[in-house]
Structure formats: structure tokens, C-alpha cells
Motif scaffolding. Structure first.
Motif, mmCIF file in Angstrom:
data_model
loop_
_atom_site.group_PDB
_atom_site.id
_atom_site.type_symbol
_atom_site.label_atom_id
_atom_site.label_comp_id
_atom_site.label_asym_id
_atom_site.label_seq_id
_atom_site.Cartn_x
_atom_site.Cartn_y
_atom_site.Cartn_z
ATOM 1 N N LYS A 81 2.660 35.200 16.779
ATOM 2 C CA LYS A 81 2.552 33.751 16.546
ATOM 3 C C LYS A 81 3.081 33.350 15.172
ATOM 4 N N THR A 82 2.680 34.087 14.155
ATOM 5 C CA THR A 82 3.077 33.749 12.786
ATOM 6 C C THR A 82 4.579 33.896 12.601
ATOM 7 N N THR A 83 5.130 34.970 13.109
ATOM 8 C CA THR A 83 6.574 35.200 12.989
ATOM 9 C C THR A 83 7.354 34.124 13.725
ATOM 10 N N VAL A 84 6.984 33.844 14.961
ATOM 11 C CA VAL A 84 7.669 32.804 15.735
ATOM 12 C C VAL A 84 7.494 31.443 15.054
ATOM 13 N N GLY A 85 6.288 31.158 14.583
ATOM 14 C CA GLY A 85 6.034 29.885 13.920
ATOM 15 C C GLY A 85 6.880 29.697 12.682
ATOM 16 N N ARG A 86 6.947 30.720 11.859
ATOM 17 C CA ARG A 86 7.729 30.646 10.619
ATOM 18 C C ARG A 86 9.210 30.440 10.935
ATOM 19 N N GLN A 87 9.748 31.203 11.885
ATOM 20 C CA GLN A 87 11.162 31.101 12.228
ATOM 21 C C GLN A 87 11.472 29.760 12.894
ATOM 22 N N ALA A 143 10.617 21.833 10.087
ATOM 23 C CA ALA A 143 9.256 21.287 10.130
ATOM 24 C C ALA A 143 8.328 22.105 9.243
ATOM 25 N N PRO A 144 7.248 21.488 8.765
ATOM 26 C CA PRO A 144 6.254 22.283 8.034
ATOM 27 C C PRO A 144 5.495 23.179 9.017
ATOM 28 N N VAL A 145 5.119 24.360 8.559
ATOM 29 C CA VAL A 145 4.371 25.289 9.401
ATOM 30 C C VAL A 145 2.993 25.516 8.796
ATOM 31 N N THR A 146 2.002 25.585 9.668
ATOM 32 C CA THR A 146 0.644 25.899 9.249
ATOM 33 C C THR A 146 0.161 27.074 10.075
ATOM 34 N N LEU A 193 14.281 31.827 20.278
ATOM 35 C CA LEU A 193 14.629 31.376 18.929
ATOM 36 C C LEU A 193 16.137 31.355 18.708
ATOM 37 N N ALA A 194 16.840 32.354 19.242
ATOM 38 C CA ALA A 194 18.290 32.411 19.070
ATOM 39 C C ALA A 194 18.991 31.272 19.801
ATOM 40 N N GLY A 195 18.363 30.738 20.828
ATOM 41 C CA GLY A 195 18.966 29.652 21.601
ATOM 42 C C GLY A 195 18.733 28.263 21.042
ATOM 43 N N LEU A 196 17.983 28.175 19.956
ATOM 44 C CA LEU A 196 17.694 26.856 19.366
ATOM 45 C C LEU A 196 18.721 26.492 18.306
ATOM 46 N N PRO A 197 19.116 25.230 18.267
ATOM 47 C CA PRO A 197 20.031 24.822 17.193
ATOM 48 C C PRO A 197 19.269 24.715 15.877
#
Length: 169
Positions: free
Chosen positions: A14-20, A27-30, A162-166
Motif C-alpha cells: 500500500k505504501t509503495t503504491v501510494g507513494r508512486q 497529489a499529496p499522500v498520507t 502504475l506503468a500505465g498511468l500518465p
């Protein structure tokens, strides 16, 4: 995707995906673990934790990672996207072990990592799919009926997503 709730078992990423993801969309991440516990492993009072989340979700854009089923409805009601990382428990335990070795255990608020491993936590991870997954799915259905729900069932699927997101402009 402007308001994203990331949910999953401990060690699921979760943390890794959220940060990336936050970096990609600007966006800000919490990381909820980083705000729930203090340096002495003392949790926030339930009312204070809920009030904090109400403030976080009032922002126009955010990424929040963490389970905390008792307050999940707050995040779900405001999310336009829910990412449920639903990977096997042994993969989660492997992720926890890797995280423990990488950060040498303990709390690392700068990385959103709060690593307190005990037998109760290991049992929680091993039983997450059986006990928590049905509850999480019901909460998503009830509190986020209009949100886009993305279920990632492997680390490879998370990397592909994640790789598919602009990137943010």
C-alpha cells in the motif's frame, strides 16, 4: 483519479503504491500508519483519528493508504478511486520481511513505514483474505458505490497499473 483510497493487507505494498501513485498524479499522500501511531507506538484516540481523516478527505486531491476498517467509510465516501491490493498472505509476509530488512525494523515516518511485527500481526496477515476481505468488499460496496474500484492481485499487476498511468503535468 483525484481522491484515491488504497486498501490492503499489511505487507501488500500500500505504501509503495501510494507513494508512486501520488508522485505520478501530483497529489499529496498520507500513510495512515504514520499518523495513527506516535514514536512510542501509542495510537491516536478514535475520535481524533476520525476527525483527522475528515480533514484529509476534504482536500480536492489526495492519496491515502491504510486499512483501519473502523474509519474506512470516511475515505470511501469521498474517494473517486479505490485501489484494493489483494495479494496472497505469503507474499504479504515476504513483503514485511523485506521491509524489515530494508529499514532495519522500527518506525520510519519519512517512508510511511511502521513496522511492529508480533504473532498477532502475523495471524492477522495470514487470515486477512478470509476475515477482512469480505468486510472490506462490503464497505466498498456500501460507501463507495460510484467510485472506480481497482483490484490488484499481484505485485506485477501493481507495477503494470502504475506503468500505465500518465505522469502529472
Amino acid at each position: 483519479m483525484r481522491r484515491i483510497a488504497i486498501i490492503g493487507c499489511g505487507g501488500s505494498g500500500k505504501t509503495t503504491v501510494g507513494r508512486q501513485l501520488a508522485a505520478l498524479i501530483g497529489a499529496p499522500v498520507t500513510h495512515l500508519d504514520a499518523v495513527y501511531y506516535d514514536a512510542g507506538w501509542n495510537p491516536l484516540a478514535a475520535e481524533e483519528f476520525a476527525a483527522l481523516q475528515e480533514k484529509l478527505v476534504a482536500r480536492p486531491q489526495w492519496v491515502i493508504d491504510g486499512n483501519y476498517a473502523s474509519t474506512l467509510h470516511i475515505r470511501l465516501a469521498h474517494a473517486d478511486t479505490v485501489i484494493f491490493i489483494d495479494i496472497p498472505p505469503l507474499v504479504c509476509l515476504w513483503g514485511i520481511l523485506q521491509r524489515r530488512l530494508r529499514y532495519h525494523g522500527g518506525q520510519h515516518a519519512a517512508h510511511g513505514v511502521y513496522d511492529r511485527i508480533h504473532w498477532g500481526f502475523i495471524r492477522y496477515v495470514l487470515g486477512y483474505r478470509r476475515r477482512m476481505r469480505p468486510e472490506i468488499r462490503a464497505l466498498i460496496e456500501e460507501h463507495a458505490p460510484r467510485a472506480r474500484v481497482i483490484t490488484l492481485t499481484s505485485r506485477r499487476a501493481a507495477r503494470r497499473f502504475l506503468a500505465g498511468l500518465p505522469e502529472a503535468t
